[in-house]
Design a protein around this motif. Structure first.
Motif, mmCIF file in Angstrom:
data_model
loop_
_atom_site.group_PDB
_atom_site.id
_atom_site.type_symbol
_atom_site.label_atom_id
_atom_site.label_comp_id
_atom_site.label_asym_id
_atom_site.label_seq_id
_atom_site.Cartn_x
_atom_site.Cartn_y
_atom_site.Cartn_z
ATOM 1 N N ARG A 184 92.953 -10.504 12.630
ATOM 2 C CA ARG A 184 92.950 -11.359 11.443
ATOM 3 C C ARG A 184 93.837 -12.585 11.663
ATOM 4 N N ASP A 236 87.961 -10.869 7.165
ATOM 5 C CA ASP A 236 87.640 -9.534 6.677
ATOM 6 C C ASP A 236 86.127 -9.291 6.652
ATOM 7 N N VAL A 237 85.377 -10.309 6.254
ATOM 8 C CA VAL A 237 83.914 -10.170 6.246
ATOM 9 C C VAL A 237 83.392 -9.970 7.662
ATOM 10 N N LEU A 287 85.075 -8.894 10.313
ATOM 11 C CA LEU A 287 85.527 -7.621 10.878
ATOM 12 C C LEU A 287 84.704 -6.445 10.356
ATOM 13 N N ARG A 288 84.268 -6.522 9.119
ATOM 14 C CA ARG A 288 83.391 -5.449 8.613
ATOM 15 C C ARG A 288 82.088 -5.412 9.408
ATOM 16 N N ARG A 289 81.588 -6.579 9.750
ATOM 17 C CA ARG A 289 80.372 -6.621 10.567
ATOM 18 C C ARG A 289 80.619 -5.995 11.939
ATOM 19 N N TRP A 290 81.736 -6.378 12.555
ATOM 20 C CA TRP A 290 82.049 -5.881 13.896
ATOM 21 C C TRP A 290 82.357 -4.382 13.911
ATOM 22 N N GLN A 291 82.566 -3.771 12.748
ATOM 23 C CA GLN A 291 82.851 -2.338 12.666
ATOM 24 C C GLN A 291 81.666 -1.526 12.143
ATOM 25 N N GLU A 292 80.482 -2.096 12.134
ATOM 26 C CA GLU A 292 79.311 -1.365 11.642
ATOM 27 C C GLU A 292 79.102 -0.087 12.466
ATOM 28 N N THR A 338 81.674 -3.993 19.475
ATOM 29 C CA THR A 338 82.626 -3.586 18.447
ATOM 30 C C THR A 338 83.812 -4.544 18.399
#
Length: 214
Positions: free
Chosen positions: A8, A32-33, A35-40, A47
Motif C-alpha cells: 500500500r 485497496d481495490v 490488492l483485493r483483485r490481486w488476492q482473488e 498473486t
C-alpha cells in the motif's frame, strides 16, 4: 506472503509521484481495490507475491527507465484483471487503468503510457528505444531466471491456475509458449537483465520444455 501494508505504501509513493494535482481522493483507496483483485481466490501465481516481486525488480532496473513511477503503476495494473480462461486480461487491465488513474489525479498522458505498458505485456516485445517497456517486461519475466526450486514452484502454480485444461492440451500449449520464448533473440532487453537473467532463464525454459516432451 507479501507485506500488504508495504505494498500500500509503495502504491501511494508511485501514485503521488505521478499526480498532477494533490487535490484528489485518498490514494490508499485505489491500493485497496487493486490488492483485493490481486488476492482473488482463483489466483495461484498471479498473486500479491508476483506483484511484489515485479515491483522489487523494477527497483533494481529503475535507472534504465524513463519514468520509473509510471512503470510501477503499470506493474500494479498489468495483471489486475486475471481470469486464466480468457485472452482479454491485458486489455481489460489496461482499460481499468484508463478509468482509475485520471480519477486518482494522473494526467492523461501518463495514464495513456501506463495503459500502453500494460498492453505490451501481451507480447513482452518492447521496441529498442522503449525504455519503460523494457523495464516492465524484464521485471515481469525475471521469474524465468529463478533458482531451480523457485522456478519449479512457479511452473506448478501456473499449472494450478490452468487446472481446467486437460494434461495433454496443457503440455501442448505450454510447450508452444516455451518454444516461442526460446526463439526470441533476447528474452531480456535491459543490460542488467541480459547480464544477470538471460542465461539462467534459457536454461530453465529448455529444461521445462524437455520435461513436457512426450
Amino acid at each position: 506472503m507479501a507485506d500488504l501494508d508495504d505494498l500500500r505504501s509503495r502504491w501511494a509513493r508511485a501514485l503521488l509521484a505521478t499526480r498532477d494535482d494533490p487535490c484528489h481522493p485518498d490514494p490508499y483507496r485505489y491500493a485497496d481495490v487493486l490488492l483485493r483483485r490481486w488476492q482473488e481466490p482463483h489466483r495461484r501465481y498471479h498473486t500479491v507475491a508476483h506483484l511484489a516481486a515485479v515491483l522489487d525488480r523494477i527497483d533494481v532496473l529503475e535507472k534504465y527507465a524513463a519514468d520509473p513511477d509510471v512503470v510501477r503503476l503499470a506493474a500494479w495494473f498489468h495483471d489486475a484483471v486475471y481470469l486464466p480462461e480468457r485472452s482479454t486480461n491485458e486489455e481489460r487491465s489496461a482499460r481499468l487503468a484508463e478509468r482509475a488513474l485520471p480519477e486518482a489525479g494522473v494526467s492523461q498522458a501518463r495514464t495513456a503510457e501506463v495503459a500502453r505498458l500494460v498492453r505490451l505485456t501481451v507480447t513482452h516485445d518492447p521496441a529498442d528505444d522503449d525504455r519503460d517497456g523494457q523495464v516492465l517486461c524484464d521485471a515481469d519475466l525475471a521469474i524465468l531466471a529463478a533458482p531451480p526450486s523457485a522456478y519449479a514452484a512457479y511452473t506448478a502454480e501456473v499449472r494450478e491456475e490452468y487446472h481446467f485444461v486437460p494434461n495433454d492440451a496443457f503440455r501442448e500449449g505450454r510447450s508452444a509458449v516455451l518454444r516461442q520464448l526460446l526463439e526470441l533473440p533476447r528474452l531480456f532487453r535491459t543490460p542488467y537483465g541480459q547480464e544477470h537473467w538471460e542465461a539462467t532463464a534459457r536454461y530453465n525454459l529448455s529444461g521445462e520444455l524437455e520435461m513436457l516432451s512426450p
